[in-house]
Design a protein around this motif. Structure first.
Motif, short mmCIF file in Angstrom:
data_model
loop_
_atom_site.label_atom_id
_atom_site.label_comp_id
_atom_site.label_asym_id
_atom_site.label_seq_id
_atom_site.Cartn_x
_atom_site.Cartn_y
_atom_site.Cartn_z
N SER A 116 -115.76 -88.41 -15.22
CA SER A 116 -116.74 -88.80 -14.22
C SER A 116 -116.29 -90.43 -14.39
O SER A 116 -114.58 -90.73 -14.45
CB SER A 116 -117.67 -89.74 -15.42
N SER A 117 -116.61 -91.10 -13.48
CA SER A 117 -115.74 -92.12 -12.33
C SER A 117 -116.04 -93.70 -13.59
O SER A 117 -115.27 -94.53 -13.42
CB SER A 117 -116.74 -92.43 -11.24
N PHE A 118 -117.06 -93.43 -14.36
CA PHE A 118 -116.97 -95.22 -14.94
C PHE A 118 -117.32 -94.64 -16.15
O PHE A 118 -118.58 -93.85 -16.49
CB PHE A 118 -118.31 -95.98 -14.07
N HIS A 119 -117.69 -94.81 -17.74
CA HIS A 119 -117.44 -94.22 -18.67
C HIS A 119 -117.50 -95.42 -19.99
O HIS A 119 -116.71 -96.10 -20.16
CB HIS A 119 -117.03 -93.39 -19.63
N SER A 120 -118.77 -96.38 -20.52
CA SER A 120 -118.45 -97.24 -21.37
C SER A 120 -120.01 -96.98 -22.10
O SER A 120 -121.23 -96.55 -22.32
CB SER A 120 -119.32 -98.94 -20.51
N GLN A 121 -119.30 -96.97 -23.79
CA GLN A 121 -120.00 -97.20 -24.66
C GLN A 121 -119.65 -98.32 -25.79
O GLN A 121 -118.85 -99.27 -25.63
CB GLN A 121 -119.56 -95.88 -25.70
#
Length: 656
Positions: free
Chosen positions: A295-300
């Motif tokens: 994906s273009s952006f991933h944040s957890q």
């Protein structure tokens, strides 16, 4: 023998007496046990076998009386026996059980899960997972907790051991493009970010902070153990507690970032294990690593804080909120057309909610599609919900996973978004920030921070936090703040200079942003020359500088809801709202990549090669000449002479 004869009758008498005593105790024991059980729990006895109680009462009294009177007599008899007992007597087992105090009520916990899907103006899809676990437990009082149900035990032990008041940690891969995607529900900088509020009972905050980072590094399988004093600061105004309590002593606050941290599957797996259902049921089934990281952006992120149980806030609970934000790109997905579904995004569909969740819902933003002329949603749902998010009132279609009718006859839910038109207006966010490095050469440079206020007529203050490593020596006297070509003097300024190899620079300022303007903050710096052991394995790649943090109360388009209830969506109730006219927002700029004066690390290799060559050729030859021994070699005899000597030897004649 006479003595033995005299003792034998006495022995027989004692044995007979003991037999009578044992038989008598066996006959009286069942009655006493039944009486004690009836006294302790008369309702159970009456409900289980009322005939037995009536027969027992008939045996004890000549006239038949109701069982209630018998129980009252037994209670009075039990009380009389207790009064006659001396203090030194030990109470019986039944009396001890009847006198046990009632157990206190067990702490309750609750779990909720949500998935928000928002079509972006760029054609991408923004998905946000929200998981919330609330536990009515007081960790601050020093109570030791041994039983955990929904709240993860690993984090509960961390809170208790290190006296944590609030903990916020995030792992992000990629940069959020605010001008193309708008504002996220909760921002986070690229890399890893960690900020913690400790309780005021902690004496050694730095030592506790170091131990906490090591423990969290093991829990989340990350490089948090690289957090030390060189990248840790104590902000004075930027990071206030988000939970209950108004703590103003920033000595108990620590903030650190690792902008180069790479987020991968080993970070997602322990994050999913903190959920009550794991990745086996509920919305967590959609979290397939292959799709999430493509994906273009991933944040957890993980956020732990104390919250109020009721509107009066007489008692507090602990809230664990896990968020996962993903932006799927239309082109990298290989679809070629604007059509999204749960299966195309996650390669899976939903079949059930988490059995431990009290609420499990999917929200799809349809605010920009009031007449269904932009896209169509299937399967259709009649549930609609409105919420004020980021100062704007949004409308959502809701799928309630706790209702069996949501999954239909196929027992599976696969929400589908199919676009009808590509004409969509691009809305600029009210607040936006940028950052870059200017200058030439490897000696000096400038850091430029741009803050955009796109509101047409409202000005509002922002709080800027800059953390710069010690090897970029900032000249604070060169600090300039300009807005619309004029100087903009900060109303609050806090600067803490760095110490080489000890702590970084810390710069905080409160700046008023004029309406529809760009405010630029510029400061000059000088690059330091590091020791050759302090360079990274790839020094020519550059050194990362963490993102700037911009915090502001942004004017709201609609009236904000100051009373957040349990029925409010999770994505709209993270930041506390105290004013109806504004809402809190925290955004991050890009991290910087700065080149430092780098020595030619190939020179040591060249020196080693040249030295070895000189030693092998020069010293080797000289040493060979000194240690070699010379001997005079006699000339070899000819063939004829050797043959003649053989013949002479056979004849016994002296050799030639």
């Amino acid at each position: 023998m006479a003595a033995h004869r005299c003792n034998f009758p006495a022995l027989v008498f004692l044995c007979t007496l003991s037999v009578f005593i044992v038989v008598g105790s066996q006959e009286t024991t069942p009655g006493s046990d039944a009486d004690a059980s009836a006294v302790n729990n008369p309702q159970t006895v009456l409900a289980s076998d009322p005939q037995t109680v009536t027969e027992t009462a008939g045996e004890q009294t000549p006239e038949e009386e109701p069982p209630v009177e018998v129980e009252e007599e037994e209670r009075r008899w039990e009380a009389t026996k207790a009064e006659e007992a001396t203090p030194g007597d030990a109470p019986s087992r039944d009396q001890a059980m009847s006198e046990d105090p009632p157990r206190p009520p067990q702490p309750t916990d609750d779990f909720q899960e949500e998935l928000v899907i928002r079509p972006l103006h760029s054609g991408d899809i923004y998905t946000s997972f929200q998981f919330r676990t609330v536990w009515d437990m007081d960790f601050m009082g020093g109570h030791k907790v041994s039983h955990y149900r929904l709240f993860p035990k690993s984090l509960g032990q961390v809170i208790s051991k290190f006296s944590v008041r609030e903990l916020h940690i995030s792992f992000t891969q990629g940069y959020w493009r605010t001008m193309q995607w708008g504002q996220p529900f909760l921002s986070s900088p690229p890399g890893a970010e960690l900020w913690v509020w400790f309780q005021d009972t902690v004496t050694d905050v730095d030592g506790t902070w170091k131990e906490l980072t090591n423990v969290l590094s093991g829990i989340f399988c990350a490089s948090l153990n690289f957090i030390d004093s060189t990248n840790t600061v104590q902000p004075s105004a930027s990071f206030k507690p988000l939970g209950t309590g108004n703590v103003t002593d920033h000595r108990f606050l620590r903030y650190a970032t690792l902008p180069r941290e790479i987020v991968c599957t080993e970070n997602l797996t322990p994050w999913k294990k903190l959920l009550p259902c794991g990745s086996k049921a509920g919305l967590a089934v959609l979290m397939k690593s292959e799709k999430l990281f493509h994906s273009s952006f991933h944040s957890q992120a993980v956020h732990i804080r104390p919250v109020c149980q009721d509107w009066q806030c007489k008692t507090t609970s602990w809230e664990l909120r896990q968020t996962l934000n993903v932006v799927f790109d239309l082109h990298t997905s290989g679809q070629g057309k604007r059509e999204w579904s749960l299966f195309k995004m996650f390669s899976r569909t939903l079949t059930e909610a988490c059995p431990l969740a009290s609420s499990s819902k999917i929200y799809i933003d349809i605010t920009d599609n009031p007449q269904w002329d932009q896209f169509e949603l299937s399967p259709a749902t009649a549930l609609l919900s409105q919420a004020v998010v980021l100062g704007d009132r949004r409308t959502y279609s809701v799928y309630d996973l706790t209702q069996q009718g949501t999954f239909g006859s196929m027992r599976s839910l696969n929400a589908l978004l199919r676009w009808k038109s590509n004409d969509r207006d691009m809305l600029r966010p009210l607040l936006h920030g940028e950052r870059y490095v200017a200058g030439y050469g490897l000696q000096t440079g400038e850091i430029h921070t741009l803050m955009y206020n796109h509101h047409p007529y409202r000005a509002f203050p922002v709080l800027l936090l800059d953390t710069v490593p010690w090897y970029l020596r900032m000249y604070i006297h060169t600090l300039t703040v300009t807005s619309k070509g004029k100087d903009n003097k900060p109303s609050y300024l806090h600067y803490q200079p760095s110490k080489d190899r000890v702590r970084p620079h810390l710069l905080e300022m409160l700046v008023q942003l004029p309406p529809n303007s760009v405010t630029e903050v510029t400061v000059q710096f000088e690059r330091a020359l590091l020791k050759w052991t302090e360079y990274t394995p790839d020094p020519n790649h550059g050194f990362y500088v963490g993102s700037s943090v911009i915090s502001a109360l942004v004017p709201s388009v609609v009236a904000m809801d100051t009373n957040i209830t349990q029925e409010s969506p999770l994505f709209s109730s993270f930041f506390p709202c105290k004013e109806e006219s504004s809402y809190f927002m925290r955004i991050y700029t890009e991290p910087l990549l700065v080149n430092l004066p780098t020595p030619d690390f190939s020179m040591p290799y060249n020196v080693i090669c040249l030295t070895c060559t000189v030693v092998a050729v020069g010293y080797g030859s000289f040493y060979n000449l000194l240690t070699r021994t010379f001997q005079v070699e006699e000339p070899s005899q000819g063939l004829a002479k050797r043959i003649a000597n053989v013949i002479r030897k056979m004849r016994g004649v002296p050799l030639l």
